[in-house]
Design an enzyme around this catalytic site. Structure first.
Site, PDB file in Angstrom:
ATOM      1  N   HIS A 343       0.794  -1.225   0.000  1.00  0.00           N
ATOM      2  CA  HIS A 343       0.000   0.000   0.000  1.00  0.00           C
ATOM      3  C   HIS A 343       0.823   1.269   0.000  1.00  0.00           C
ATOM      4  CE1 HIS A 343      -4.103  -1.626   0.631  1.00  0.00           C
ATOM      5  NE2 HIS A 343      -3.462  -2.623   1.203  1.00  0.00           N
ATOM      6  N   LYS A 529     -10.069  13.171   4.210  1.00  0.00           N
ATOM      7  CA  LYS A 529      -9.091  12.088   4.254  1.00  0.00           C
ATOM      8  C   LYS A 529      -8.172  12.344   5.431  1.00  0.00           C
ATOM      9  CE  LYS A 529      -8.049  13.271   0.005  1.00  0.00           C
ATOM     10  NZ  LYS A 529      -8.041  12.003  -0.696  1.00  0.00           N
ATOM     11  N   ARG A 530      -7.327  11.374   5.785  1.00  0.00           N
ATOM     12  CA  ARG A 530      -6.375  11.614   6.851  1.00  0.00           C
ATOM     13  C   ARG A 530      -5.537  12.860   6.563  1.00  0.00           C
ATOM     14  NH1 ARG A 530      -5.952   8.093  11.417  1.00  0.00           N
ATOM     15  NH2 ARG A 530      -3.961   9.105  11.685  1.00  0.00           N
ATOM     16  N   LYS A 535      -0.760  14.265   1.184  1.00  0.00           N
ATOM     17  CA  LYS A 535      -2.104  14.473   0.631  1.00  0.00           C
ATOM     18  C   LYS A 535      -2.366  15.948   0.316  1.00  0.00           C
ATOM     19  CE  LYS A 535      -4.190  10.411   2.939  1.00  0.00           C
ATOM     20  NZ  LYS A 535      -4.954   9.674   1.917  1.00  0.00           N
ATOM     21  N   THR A 635      -9.452   6.032  -2.215  1.00  0.00           N
ATOM     22  CA  THR A 635     -10.781   5.466  -2.464  1.00  0.00           C
ATOM     23  C   THR A 635     -11.856   6.527  -2.266  1.00  0.00           C
ATOM     24  OG1 THR A 635     -10.797   4.607  -0.196  1.00  0.00           O
ATOM     25  CG2 THR A 635     -10.269   3.051  -1.965  1.00  0.00           C
ATOM     26  N   LYS A 639     -15.620   7.159  -4.142  1.00  0.00           N
ATOM     27  CA  LYS A 639     -16.901   7.409  -3.472  1.00  0.00           C
ATOM     28  C   LYS A 639     -17.508   8.724  -3.950  1.00  0.00           C
ATOM     29  CE  LYS A 639     -14.704   5.608   0.686  1.00  0.00           C
ATOM     30  NZ  LYS A 639     -14.044   6.058   1.940  1.00  0.00           N
TER      31      LYS A 639
HETATM   32  C1  LIG Z   1     -12.760   6.204   2.222  1.00  0.00           C
HETATM   33  C2  LIG Z   1     -12.276   6.620   3.534  1.00  0.00           C
HETATM   34  C3  LIG Z   1     -10.931   6.927   3.724  1.00  0.00           C
HETATM   35  C4  LIG Z   1      -9.912   6.895   2.601  1.00  0.00           C
HETATM   36  O1  LIG Z   1      -9.874   8.158   1.978  1.00  0.00           O
HETATM   37  P1  LIG Z   1      -8.692   8.561   0.972  1.00  0.00           P
HETATM   38  O2  LIG Z   1      -9.084   9.887   0.469  1.00  0.00           O
HETATM   39  O3  LIG Z   1      -8.696   7.524  -0.102  1.00  0.00           O
HETATM   40  O4  LIG Z   1      -7.462   8.580   1.758  1.00  0.00           O
HETATM   41  C5  LIG Z   1     -10.509   7.314   4.978  1.00  0.00           C
HETATM   42  N1  LIG Z   1     -11.372   7.405   6.013  1.00  0.00           N
HETATM   43  C6  LIG Z   1     -12.684   7.139   5.861  1.00  0.00           C
HETATM   44  C7  LIG Z   1     -13.590   7.271   7.030  1.00  0.00           C
HETATM   45  C8  LIG Z   1     -13.186   6.733   4.625  1.00  0.00           C
HETATM   46  O5  LIG Z   1     -14.481   6.460   4.491  1.00  0.00           O
END
Ligand SMILES: *Cc1c(COP(=O)(O)O)cnc(C)c1O
Length: 795
Positions: A343, A529-530, A535, A635, A639
């Protein structure tokens, strides 16, 4: 519905000795969940029996994190009784939306990694693949985040306080995990070397199983989470100290994301997960099969990221020590059984352990890895040379390198997006791919369409059902027809109305949580996101500050609301500084009457799956702006597109595949490519100060971080500016700034044309089906696990 009402009444009486309508919301939630669990149970038992009887091959997905999100609504949806249950609740005067929120959120993961594991469990059940999750039942999940004076404060996540209705404790399946002590090898009567342990600490691993029902297919798989307890030996009572030592192992989820947590406790957690999992897999196998040599015909163990990479050595230990196999056959079985997903591309995030610490915590595994290393070197050194083999070996520089171990001990290793897999082959896994040219595969990540669209966005679901029929629930590509359908002005108008209603709902939530009023007609620009330097939330922030200055200068920009949600690892000072600066900037911008109604910065606290479900349906723009070559896949990008957001993106991770799916006209991309970034890094000719010197606007923006125009951020602002200037901007924020601003303006121009925007929305929604996790797991099954779904998602 009548039956459900009766069931609620009976269960309320059994659980709480009271009428359902007399219960408080938490009790009502428990009652509904118990009824639901009871309806899942028969199919759970049936699925297990059917898999065992038929001897189907099973997947065991090992992961140190799972992030399922709340389960009640999703379970009801998958069972096909959600509407009925909600009608029953309405009949009792209960608001189902409030009831769902009474569920404690299982936050057993930090972010994308854990969410992926949970998406795969849902998908495997939904396409009929026998698949089990293997993880840790943390007593405390990821911290709850609060802001105090704009600073992140971490509160404990006591998610098990009110008992977890979904889990089933299986003490009869408990196994013993051994830590520490000394191990000697002594020949037994036949001359075979046998390990003898002295002074090892034994911990009982007790499984808690949670049902994972598939979507409308009667399949129910299992997520097994392990809890550490002292061994309960009738002849030898355990002490309070024993109990404390055991409890510690599964007490907390490490809130560290993508950095290596170097603590000994983390190593213990990893071995606990792996040893309990491997033993349990082998025990189960032996209940239905005699010949251990056929293990890989019936069992696939998947290592999600390197945290469970010790499975390589642990399976060898079981095969050698418990079954008396010789090294070569044991190694063949291990390699054939295991597979591994990488990853990360970032060197500093590659997990490794100090060899001495490793030998102290898991001495037998240290011996076995020593032998794996010796044989590896013996096999390859003559042909490939010492330098290459040194780099690729499991041991080196006094460390145990988990990614190398995982690749060597697996028959397949995969990256999680096309670009990521390609870069893996060129960088961190280059040497190993030279040695094992056929192991590396790509499996692009996927998402649970049903959770992120059917559950999170009922308005859009209704529209999709109307336009293309409900087939897309099970056959995600069927949503393709939506693009053509949305060319009818009527449907396009409805789509706009759905988006506006979702934005209104988020506006209400923002008002309730932050007491800020936002205009749902404004552009909702989302980055969730985190919080991590790579990022580049900072790039987004600099863009906002630049727009703020532009507006103050009398420039004209359309109304825009920037919405963030992000947790920072508690030990990650830089990320926490960004949060503080964001909140301080929000205080300035949101209360400046000169930009009122035109620019807002909203930072919602406590990002988790539930908050994501609120924000995503309301997004117009999805910011996916990581430095090219750093985000493995992402991901949230998937979404958000599935909910009609336009992606504003760098050419990183799965953004590239999203662009290919929607066409370049339906995404905004900008910035350095991964190749350009690498060229800069290799030559060393990037100068952040030079970029700064050339852009008057950028200079003013950066100055705002230290000149007092944003109050109360002296230290944090300075830290960020230092990272940009003195640190020469490791993530090329300044280098990409101008391109980002230009892309941002292009987004606004698109938004000014509502009809065109509606088409882009529809095209993004229509193209998202290919990112359904149903396809991803089917691909893993075909290309890696050799497990076929009984009802594959239709292409
Ligand atoms: C989908 C999701 C992530 C991943 O988000 P990225 O933008 O791909 O890093 C992290 N936390 C939660 C709660 C999510 O639903």
């Amino acid at each position: 519905m009548k039956d459900l009402k009766r069931a609620l009444q009976t269960t309320a009486m059994q659980l709480f000795a009271d009428d359902f309508t007399h219960l408080d919301l938490a009790q009502q939630f428990r009652t509904v969940a118990f009824v639901t669990r009871g309806m899942i149970a028969p199919n759970w038992a049936k699925t297990k029996a059917a898999v065992d009887r038929s001897g189907q091959k099973q997947v065991y997905y090992f992961a140190i994190e799972f992030l399922p999100g709340r389960l009640l609504a999703s379970n009801l949806l998958n069972l096909g009784i959600k509407a009925d249950m909600e009608a029953a609740l309405t009949a009792y005067g209960v608001d189902s939306a409030l009831l769902y929120e009474a569920e404690a959120e299982p936050a057993l993961g930090n972010g994308g990694l854990g969410r992926l594991g949970s998406a795969f469990l849902d998908a495997m059940a939904s396409v009929g693949m026998p698949g089990n999750g293997n993880g840790i039942r943390y007593r405390y999940g990821l911290f709850r985040q609060r802001f105090v004076d704009g600073y992140q404060v971490e509160l404990p996540d006591d998610w098990l306080r009110d008992t977890n209705v979904w889990e089933v404790r299986k003490e009869n399946r408990a196994v013993i995990v051994r830590f520490g002590g000394q191990v000697w090898l002594r020949p037994d009567a036949t001359g075979q070397l046998q390990p003898e342990y002295q002074g090892a600490q034994e911990i009982l691993a007790v499984p808690y199983d949670t049902a994972i029902p598939g979507y409308h297919d009667g399949v129910v798989n299992t997520m097994r989470l392990w809890s550490a307890e002292p061994v309960n030996d009738p002849n030898h009572a355990f002490t309070m100290a024993d109990k404390a030592r055991a409890d510690e192992i599964t007490r907390i989820l490490y809130p560290d994301d993508s950095q290596v947590a170097g603590q000994e406790l983390r190593l213990r957690q990893e071995y606990f997960l792996v040893s309990a999992g491997v033993q349990s897999v082998v025990h189960h196998y032996l209940r239905f099969h005699q010949d251990i040599m056929r293990l890989p015909e019936f069992v696939a163990i998947h290592i999600n990221d390197t945290h469970p990479a010790m499975a390589v050595a642990e399976l060898m230990r079981v095969l050698l020590d418990d079954f008396g196999l010789n090294w070569e056959p044991a190694w063949r079985l291990t390699e054939a059984t295991l597979s591994y997903t990488n990853h990360t591309l970032m060197q500093e995030a590659l997990e490794s352990w100090d060899q001495q610490l490793f030998a102290r915590v898991v001495p037998r595994l240290a011996q076995l890895i020593g032998e794996i290393d010796r044989r590896f070197r013996a096999r390859f050194t003559r042909r490939y040379g010492e330098l290459l083999v040194n780099r690729a070996a499991p041991l080196g520089n006094g460390r145990v390198r988990m990614a190398n171990l995982a690749v060597i001990g697996s028959h397949a290793v995969n990256g999680v997006a096309k670009l990521h897999t390609q870069l893996l082959g060129e960088s961190v896994l280059k040497d190993l791919v030279t040695l094992y040219p056929r192991k590396l595969l790509n499996e692009t990540n996927g998402i649970t369409m049903r959770r992120w669209v059917l559950l999170a966005n009922p308005g859009l679901t209704q529209l999709l059902d109307l336009a293309v029929g409900p087939a897309w629930h099970r056959a995600p590509l069927a949503a393709r027809g939506f693009a053509a359908a949305a060319q009818q002005p009527g449907l396009a108008k409805q789509l706009q109305a759905v988006k506006l209603a979702n934005k209104q709902a988020l506006a209400d939530y923002i008002l309730a949580t932050l007491h800020e009023t936002v205009n749902p007609q404004a552009l909702f620009d989302v980055q969730i996101k985190r919080l991590h330097a790579y990022k580049r939330q900072l790039l987004h922030l600099l863009g906002i500050l630049a727009d703020y200055l532009t507006l103050l200068d009398g420039g004209d920009l359309p109304p825009r609301v920037h919405i963030f949600a992000a947790k920072a690892a508690p030990s990650y000072a830089y990320a926490k500084s960004i949060i503080k600066v964001m909140n301080a900037a929000a205080g300035v911008i949101n209360h400046d009457p000169r930009v009122s109604g035109r620019l807002q910065l909203i930072f919602l606290p406590n990002y988790n799956v539930s908050l994501a479900s609120r924000i995503i349906p309301a997004a117009d723009v999805s910011e996916q702006i990581s430095l090219a070559g750093t985000e493995a896949s992402g991901t949230s990008n998937m979404k958000l597109m599935a909910n009609g957001a336009l992606t504003l993106a760098t050419l990183d991770g799965a953004n590239i595949e999203i662009r290919d799916a929607v066409g370049a006209a339906n995404i905004e991309t900008f910035g350095l490519t991964a190749t350009q970034v690498r060229a800069y890094q290799q030559v060393g000719n990037y100068s952040a100060s030079a970029v700064l010197a050339e852009s008057p606007l950028l200079k003013r923006v950066v100055a705002m971080l230290t000149d007092g125009s944003i109050p109360d951020i002296q230290l944090e602002g300075r830290q960020i500016v230092d990272s940009l200037v003195l640190g020469n901007d490791e993530y090329f924020v300044l280098a990409d700034f101008a391109a980002y601003q230009a892309a941002s303006r292009r987004v606004e121009q698109r938004y000014a044309d509502p009809a065109g925007w509606a088409q882009t929305m529809a095209i993004n929604i229509a193209a998202a089906g290919q990112f359904a996790a149903d396809f991803t797991v089917a691909n893993y099954g075909r290309e890696i696990w050799d497990v076929r779904p009984t009802h594959p998602p239709r292409e």
